[in-house]
Design an enzyme around this catalytic site. Structure first.
Site, mmCIF file in Angstrom:
data_model
loop_
_atom_site.group_PDB
_atom_site.id
_atom_site.type_symbol
_atom_site.label_atom_id
_atom_site.label_comp_id
_atom_site.label_asym_id
_atom_site.label_seq_id
_atom_site.Cartn_x
_atom_site.Cartn_y
_atom_site.Cartn_z
ATOM 1 N N ILE A 89 -9.474 3.025 10.771
ATOM 2 C CA ILE A 89 -8.035 3.431 10.409
ATOM 3 C C ILE A 89 -7.600 3.183 8.888
ATOM 4 C CG2 ILE A 89 -7.193 3.234 12.903
ATOM 5 C CD1 ILE A 89 -6.207 0.332 11.841
ATOM 6 N N GLY A 90 -8.653 2.785 8.259
ATOM 7 C CA GLY A 90 -8.267 2.596 7.010
ATOM 8 C C GLY A 90 -9.609 2.071 6.090
ATOM 9 N N GLY A 92 -10.745 0.620 1.934
ATOM 10 C CA GLY A 92 -10.328 0.266 0.502
ATOM 11 C C GLY A 92 -11.458 -0.655 -0.240
ATOM 12 N N MET A 94 -11.602 -3.703 -0.732
ATOM 13 C CA MET A 94 -11.932 -4.978 -0.192
ATOM 14 C C MET A 94 -12.787 -4.796 1.083
ATOM 15 S SD MET A 94 -9.255 -7.954 0.397
ATOM 16 C CE MET A 94 -9.838 -9.634 0.412
ATOM 17 N N VAL A 97 -10.770 -1.044 7.716
ATOM 18 C CA VAL A 97 -10.077 -1.585 9.067
ATOM 19 C C VAL A 97 -10.269 -0.732 10.162
ATOM 20 C CG1 VAL A 97 -7.841 -2.074 9.848
ATOM 21 C CG2 VAL A 97 -8.444 -2.384 7.462
ATOM 22 N N LYS A 112 -10.474 -6.223 10.457
ATOM 23 C CA LYS A 112 -10.551 -5.712 9.132
ATOM 24 C C LYS A 112 -11.909 -6.722 8.865
ATOM 25 C CE LYS A 112 -8.322 -6.862 4.856
ATOM 26 N NZ LYS A 112 -6.853 -7.301 4.125
ATOM 27 N N ASP A 205 4.607 -10.736 -2.257
ATOM 28 C CA ASP A 205 4.161 -9.385 -2.452
ATOM 29 C C ASP A 205 5.026 -8.498 -1.427
ATOM 30 O OD1 ASP A 205 3.194 -7.324 -3.645
ATOM 31 O OD2 ASP A 205 1.146 -7.195 -2.513
#
Length: 851
Positions: A89-90, A92, A94, A97, A112, A205
């Protein structure tokens, strides 16, 4: 870009991860040379790795990360520890996910996985672990729940709850938000940050990408990856701020558009930096743009430190002035001039939210029976204590209204009806305490912590769900929540067709009872499986009837009656439809100054028909009670009907309230006060139940005690007209006529068409010596009676206040003839005390079966 170039970017990126922060710039200059495009690609990827800390966020450079970080791309069905991968689902810089299934607890989770290159870098691994620890230290419904942190197959991972929804950024891109929507989201965010700050954790943040809105409107705060612990201190003492959890002094952390000035300048920070960032988000929700955005990062930094944001009025003319003031205070550049605590900010947001709800409130006679949506929301936010002396029931549940996930908003009736049917089925189990409908349904469309719901309703578990209805297709999702900590105990999805609805309801009810480990008593299992209708069309008309009738305005009640009648036309043996019809007819004389002789006989006929078909419905006996009580004045039979309703449903706050009313009106005051207390324990958010205690104390002669619960109710709900009316009555008996007149005026302001406030005001005016003004109130009622029904007791009350006994008795005789429901108060209403030795009054009491 050709493969060789990708390989070069990858190599430089991998080596850059190994560099210390102070060596990075010189390393990039040496590795990339004059190739600005190469350096830009590497820097974009490095930036992505720094910011890709949210479970849901997609970084700007995700497309690069996905190509060169050697993703695992775990296939569906792959096992990762005791988690089974469903899909990615994701991704990046890092890591990645995945949506996965927890095979131990049978629930959806987000996994994650930290990229191996990043895990090799100690600082990255520390930040990864810090994110998990910061979030897991917080137990709050509006904060992402972290289930586990661990290592498997040489990969570090975090497991969190899986959230279906969209980011606030995506939500804002759809359409402008209304002030009420902005406040709803803002209050939830502020609630979460208040909890975080209470735990001495600041987020650092806050931005729209880190805020998820579920389909039911519930907000979740993500990404505590930049969070830091702060020591307990007095806000304002800057030098008390502790070290920044291994973050190097002066390093800027956060997203530029949402930074506080102190962040931008690399200064030490405290809770007030979250307040500033939250203010920027609030500003953007109103204006549709950020407050300090510039054409470049350096310009944004400059605006943040030196410039004031454009006035919100430039972008939204309809924003309340108070909301503009709140936003402005959050965005003060000097910390000492901002809100000093998130708790104070939350308090102002809630006060504004309550005020806007009050301004949107439209008065109806419904307050006489149950709270409106606005009233219920206010009570929900204020009433927090469990009933005195009552401990939390071990087997107890509240069934909340189900969320309509259908494309057609009209299906809301079906969702409410399904939840109510489940509630009624569970209420048949003697060993299970079930929160009453009025209180449970007052949480509709509200995002309230499970713990607060549990404490308010005095239950340990909460059943919530959603319904997706498309044509004849149904998908019902239900989950059982532990009210103590908000964790899911059990959930299941039920798919079927509309024709299967009765089977689905049985399956859900039995599954919940099984999960709660409640033992059936003799006959209970067959009782909850009993079906009152086989015709789906009739069933849907019945649900529509309940949906409209329970809004309790004259127009909606008439709609409800028409739907009940249509259900009966299809199925002549549909007992609940007759019971609903009876209850609907009863409301007109009780709340709308309607003639008793027109509606009570219809209510009686419908109730008797329901009993003829099925004598096990508690609501039928409750409806019939009001007819016997208000119209027949047959106190013995009314008591039998009340006790039968309570026997069939001991959890019914309405039945206990009805019984308290009877006991009070016949003079059994000690029993009445005990019974109304029981009703309040079962249905703590039912407005009329909360207000009636004051009236019953007055009837019992405890005048000084009567005012306190009424004043408390009015502090919570200044627009609840019944409480104002009862307050006026108490003030009259205390001889505080000016206060009584004022309270009666407020009752009239909010009551709609009721003439009761006019009668109380006229009586108080007469007793205070203002005869001319009392005569004016009397004339108003007499004039009204020429064009519409006015209860005779109301006219009699003003005549009695003026000392015109014969006229007062004449109108009481008329009230007897018309079967005016207010006559049921003749024995205990102190305003008739001066007539109690009058032969006509004594005879009237005898004919009404009073001892």
């Amino acid at each position: 870009m050709n493969p060789k170039r990708w390989q070069k970017v990858k190599q430089i990126f991998d080596d850059a991860l190994k560099c210390a922060p102070d060596e990075l710039s010189s390393f990039l200059a040496e590795s990339c040379g004059d190739d600005k495009e190469l350096r830009r690609d590497v820097e974009k990827l490095l930036a992505s790795s720094e910011e890709a800390e949210s479970f849901m966020e997609s970084p700007a450079a995700a497309e690069i990360a996905g190509l060169i970080i050697e993703p695992k791309n775990l296939a569906a069905g792959t096992s990762f520890g005791h988690y089974e991968i469903v899909r990615q689902i994701g991704a990046g810089g890092m890591g990645e996910v995945y949506l996965a299934k927890d095979t131990k607890l049978d629930r959806k989770v987000a996994v994650k996985i930290l990229n191996e290159k990043f895990a090799a870098h100690e600082l990255n691994l520390q930040r990864f672990i810090q994110e998990a620890k910061a979030a897991s230290a917080l137990n709050h419904p509006n904060i992402l729940v972290i289930h586990e942190i661990g290592e498997s197959e040489n990969s570090n991972y975090i497991v969190s709850e899986f959230i279906e929804g969209e980011t606030l950024r995506e939500h804002l891109q759809k359409s402008p938000l209304k002030p009420s929507e902005i406040l709803d989201i803002a209050v939830q965010i502020a609630n979460a940050l208040t909890a975080a700050h209470r735990a001495h954790i600041i987020h650092r943040d806050i931005k729209p990408e880190n805020i998820i809105i579920r389909p039911d409107g519930f907000v979740k705060i993500l990404d505590f990856g930049l969070a830091k612990l702060i020591e307990q201190k007095a806000i304002g003492l800057e030098n008390a701020t502790v070290k920044q959890n291994q973050t190097a002094k002066g390093v800027i952390m956060g997203t530029v558009n949402y930074m506080s000035p102190e962040q931008a300048k690399g200064e030490k920070i405290d809770e007030r930096t979250d307040i500033f960032s939250f203010g920027v988000v609030l500003y953007e929700m109103i204006a549709g743009r950020t407050s300090f955005a510039g054409d470049s990062m350096s310009e944004t930094f400059a605006n943040l430190i030196n410039a004031e944001p454009p006035p919100l009025s430039r972008f939204s003319a309809n924003t309340p002035d108070e909301l503009n003031r709140i936003v402005a205070k959050t965005l003060r550049k000097k910390r000492d001039e901002r809100y000093q605590t998130m708790k104070d900010l939350l308090s102002d947001l809630k006060a504004l939210q309550k005020r806007l709800e009050f301004e949107e409130f439209r008065v109806s006679p419904s307050g006489d029976l149950t709270p409106t949506k606005t009233e219920a929301k206010t009570l929900e936010g204020e009433i927090r204590k469990s009933p005195e002396g009552d401990t939390l029931n071990e087997k107890s549940i509240a069934v909340l209204p189900f969320v309509n996930m259908s494309a057609d908003a009209e299906n809301e009736y079906f969702c409410d009806g399904l939840a109510e049917e489940l509630l009624n089925a569970l209420a048949k189990i003697k060993n299970l305490k079930v929160a009453a409908r009025t209180s449970a349904f007052s949480f509709k469309n509200r995002n309230v912590e499970a713990g607060e719901i549990g404490k308010t309703l005095n239950v340990k578990t909460i059943l919530e769900g959603s319904v997706r209805k498309s044509g004849n297709k149904l998908r019902i999702t239900v989950q059982l929540i532990d009210a103590a900590d908000g964790y899911q105990l059990w959930s299941k999805r039920y798919d079927g067709e509309l024709k299967d609805i009765f089977d689905l309801q049985d399956d859900i009810t039995l599954a919940v009872i099984d999960e709660l480990k409640v033992q059936f008593l003799s006959g209970e299992k067959s009782a909850i499986r009993r079906r009152y209708a086989d015709n789906i069309e009739a069933y849907q008309f019945y649900l529509k009837g309940r949906f409209h009738f329970l809004k309790l305005t004259p127009q909606e009640t008439e709609k409800g009656i028409s739907y009940f009648q249509r259900a009966i036309e299809i199925d002549h043996s549909y007992a609940p439809a007759y019971a609903g019809l009876s209850a609907a007819y009863v409301t007109f004389p009780m709340t709308c100054d309607s003639p008793s002789a027109e509606f009570f006989p219809k209510a009686k006929a419908a109730a008797h028909k329901a009993i003829e078909i099925d004598d096990t419905l508690s609501e039928t006996y409750s409806a019939l009670f009001w007819v016997t009580f208000w119209y027949d004045w047959d106190w013995k039979t009314a008591e039998e009907q009340c006790l039968r309703a309570i026997e069939l449903n001991p959890n019914s706050g309405d039945a206990h309230e009805a019984y308290a009313h009877l006991l009070s009106n016949v003079g059994r005051h000690t029993e009445a006060l005990a019974e109304i207390k029981r009703a309040r324990e079962l249905d703590p958010l039912h407005l009329r139940i909360n207000a009636l205690e004051g009236q019953f104390l007055l009837h019992a002669g405890k005048i000084d005690e009567a005012l306190e619960p009424l004043q408390k109710a009015l502090e919570l709900l200044p627009f609840f007209w019944i409480a104002h009316l009862f307050t006026a009555s108490v003030y009259i008996e205390k001889g505080m006529f000016a206060e009584a007149i004022e309270s009666a005026g407020k009752a009239r302001q909010f009551s709609g068409i009721s003439t009761h406030p006019i009668a109380f005001a006229g009586y108080a005016l007469a007793k205070s010596g203002k005869k001319a003004e009392a005569q004016s109130s009397l004339k108003e009622l007499l004039d009204l009676s020429k064009t519409r029904y006015v209860p005779a007791c109301n006219i009699a009350m003003i005549y009695n206040g003026l000392g015109e006994r014969d006229e007062a008795l004449n109108y009481l005789e008329l009230g007897f003839k018309e079967r005016d429901a207010r006559m049921a108060f003749l024995k205990v209403e102190p305003k008739w005390n001066n007539l109690r030795n009058e032969p006509r009054f004594i005879e009237l009491m005898r004919r009404m079966n009073f001892d």
